[in-house]
Design an enzyme around this catalytic site. Structure first.
Site, short mmCIF file in Angstrom:
data_model
loop_
_atom_site.label_atom_id
_atom_site.label_comp_id
_atom_site.label_asym_id
_atom_site.label_seq_id
_atom_site.Cartn_x
_atom_site.Cartn_y
_atom_site.Cartn_z
N HIS A 200 6.63 3.92 4.07
CA HIS A 200 6.27 4.79 5.33
C HIS A 200 7.26 6.02 5.66
CE1 HIS A 200 3.15 1.75 5.83
NE2 HIS A 200 4.01 0.87 5.89
N ASP A 251 -1.58 -0.62 0.62
CA ASP A 251 -1.00 -1.06 1.95
C ASP A 251 -1.92 -2.39 2.28
OD1 ASP A 251 0.74 -2.07 4.04
OD2 ASP A 251 0.81 -0.03 4.92
ZN LIG Z 1 3.68 -2.84 4.04
#
Ligand SMILES: [Zn+2]
Length: 335
Positions: A200, A251
Site C-alpha cells: 500500500h 489483495d
Molecule cells: Zn493485504
C-alpha cells in the site's frame, strides 16, 4: 488455430484469497467496518474450506492472466498447507507469505512469540514450500517482533512483505506508540531492505518515500482494493520519481484482473499529474510481472497467451496491441 500472442504471465504480489467471499457483501461501510466483516469470515473458515475455496480463486487468477501469486496468509499453520495444496492443484505458482501477528485480530491469526512464528515458517520451508516473511503490520507486530523478523529475513535473503500506511489511523497509532511513522519504524527495526515489499504505502510521506528508495525496497499497490476500501490515492508519481519498484496485487480479490490493476494505477497517476503517460507502457507491464516476481523472489513463472481475435483486440494494428491490451481490455482476452 486462433491467433495468439505470448507475454510473461502477470504476478499477483498480494492476495488474501479468502476475502473473495466478501465481494458485494460489505458495501456501505468504511475500512474498519469492512475489517469487522473480514474478521467474522476469517473466524468461520476451516482447513477444508481454505483448501476448496482457494483452489477456485487460484483458478480464476490463472484464467485472468496471473500465473504466480503471493498469498499473504494469516489464518493459521494448517491452513497455510491447505493454501499450498490448493495452488498446486490449480496449477499456479505460489509463494506463501506467512503473516506474523503478535497482537490484535483474532486468536487464529496470532502466534505466542516470534520463535513460534519462525517455527511455523521453518516447518513450511522444510516441506519444500516457497515462503516469505510477513510481519502483518506495525499494528499487529510489536517492535521486538519486527527486529527479530527483520534479522531473520536479511540473514536468509527471504522476501519480507508488510502492510504499511494504508489508513491514516494506523499512522496516528504508530506515532502515538513509537513517535515514528510506520516506514520509519520498519527502517529502525531492520525490516527495510532490498527484499522488502511495503504493501500500500498510500499515505507514506516524503521522508518515508525517501527511506523506501534508500533501502531499495518495493511497494505493492492494490488499486482495485484500495479504491473499494476508500484507502486513498497511491503516490504513484512520487514513487516513480524516486525509482522505487512497484508491483501490483489483487489483495481482497473484489476484482481479479491484472489489466484493471495496471490501468487504474496509471489512471490514478494521470488524474493526479494532470497529464498522460505518467508511468509508461513498458514500465507498467514490468510492474505487472517482473517486479512482482522479484518481490516474491521468483525466477520462473509461466507465460500467458493473449487471444488476438477477441473483440477487444480485433482490428487493432500489431504495433498497438500492447497499449490496447493495458488500456482497452479486460482479463477475458487471455486464452
Ligand atoms: Zn493485504
Amino acid at each position: 488455430m486462433a491467433e495468439t500472442l505470448s507475454l510473461p504471465g502477470f504476478v499477483n504480489a498480494h492476495s488474501h484469497a479468502f476475502q473473495r467471499a466478501l465481494r458485494g457483501r460489505t458495501e456501505g461501510d468504511d475500512f474498519w467496518g469492512w475489517r469487522d466483516a473480514m474478521l467474522e469470515l476469517a473466524e468461520s473458515l476451516t482447513v477444508d474450506g481454505v483448501r476448496v475455496r482457494y483452489e477456485q480463486v487460484y483458478r480464476e487468477m490463472l484464467a485472468a492472466g496471473y500465473t504466480a501469486v503471493g498469498e499473504f496468509h494469516y489464518l493459521g499453520a494448517a491452513e497455510a498447507h491447505a493454501a499450498v495444496e490448493a495452488a498446486s492443484e490449480a496449477g499456479i505458482e505460489l509463494v506463501l507469505l506467512l503473516a506474523a501477528y503478535g497482537r490484535g485480530g483474532i486468536d487464529r491469526f496470532r502466534q505466542a512469540s516470534p520463535a513460534e512464528y519462525l517455527d511455523q515458517l521453518e516447518e513450511l520451508r522444510t516441506a519444500g514450500v516457497r515462503v516469505g516473511l510477513a510481519p502483518h503490520s506495525v499494528r499487529a507486530c510489536p517492535r521486538d517482533w519486527l527486529e527479530e523478523l527483520g534479522r531473520y529475513a536479511a540473514a536468509e535473503s527471504l522476501p519480507l512483505h508488510v502492510h504499511a500506511c494504508e489508513q491514516p489511523r494506523e499512522i496516528d497509532e504508530c506515532l502515538a506508540e513509537h513517535d515514528l511513522r510506520p516506514v520509519e519504524l520498519l527502517a529502525e527495526t531492520g525490516c527495510l531492505g532490498p527484499h522488502t515489499t511495503v504493501v500500500h504505502a498510500t499515505h507514506a510521506d516524503e521522508r518515508e518515500l525517501d527511506l523506501l528508495a534508500e533501502a531499495n525496497a518495493r511497494v505493492c499497490i492494490c488499486p482495485t482494493t484500495e479504491a473499494n476500501l476508500g484507502d486513498g490515492f497511491a503516490p504513484v508519481q512520487e514513487l516513480c520519481e524516486r525509482g522505487i519498484g512497484i508491483c501490483v496485487g489483487s489483495d481482497s480479490n473484489v476484482r481479479i484482473d491484472p489489466l484493471e490493476e495496471l490501468r487504474e494505477l496509471e489512471g490514478m497517476a494521470r488524474r493526479q499529474a494532470l497529464k498522460r503517460n505518467v508511468v509508461g507502457l513498458s514500465t507498467l507491464l514490468c510492474f505487472g510481472s517482473d517486479e512482482g516476481a522479484a518481490a516474491l523472489g521468483l525466477e520462473r513463472w509461466a507465460d500467458v497467451e493473449i487471444d488476438l481475435e477477441h473483440p477487444s483486440l480485433a482490428g487493432v494494428a500489431e504495433e498497438d496491441v500492447h497499449p490496447a491490451l493495458v488500456f482497452g481490455c479486460s482479463a477475458d482476452v487471455f486464452g
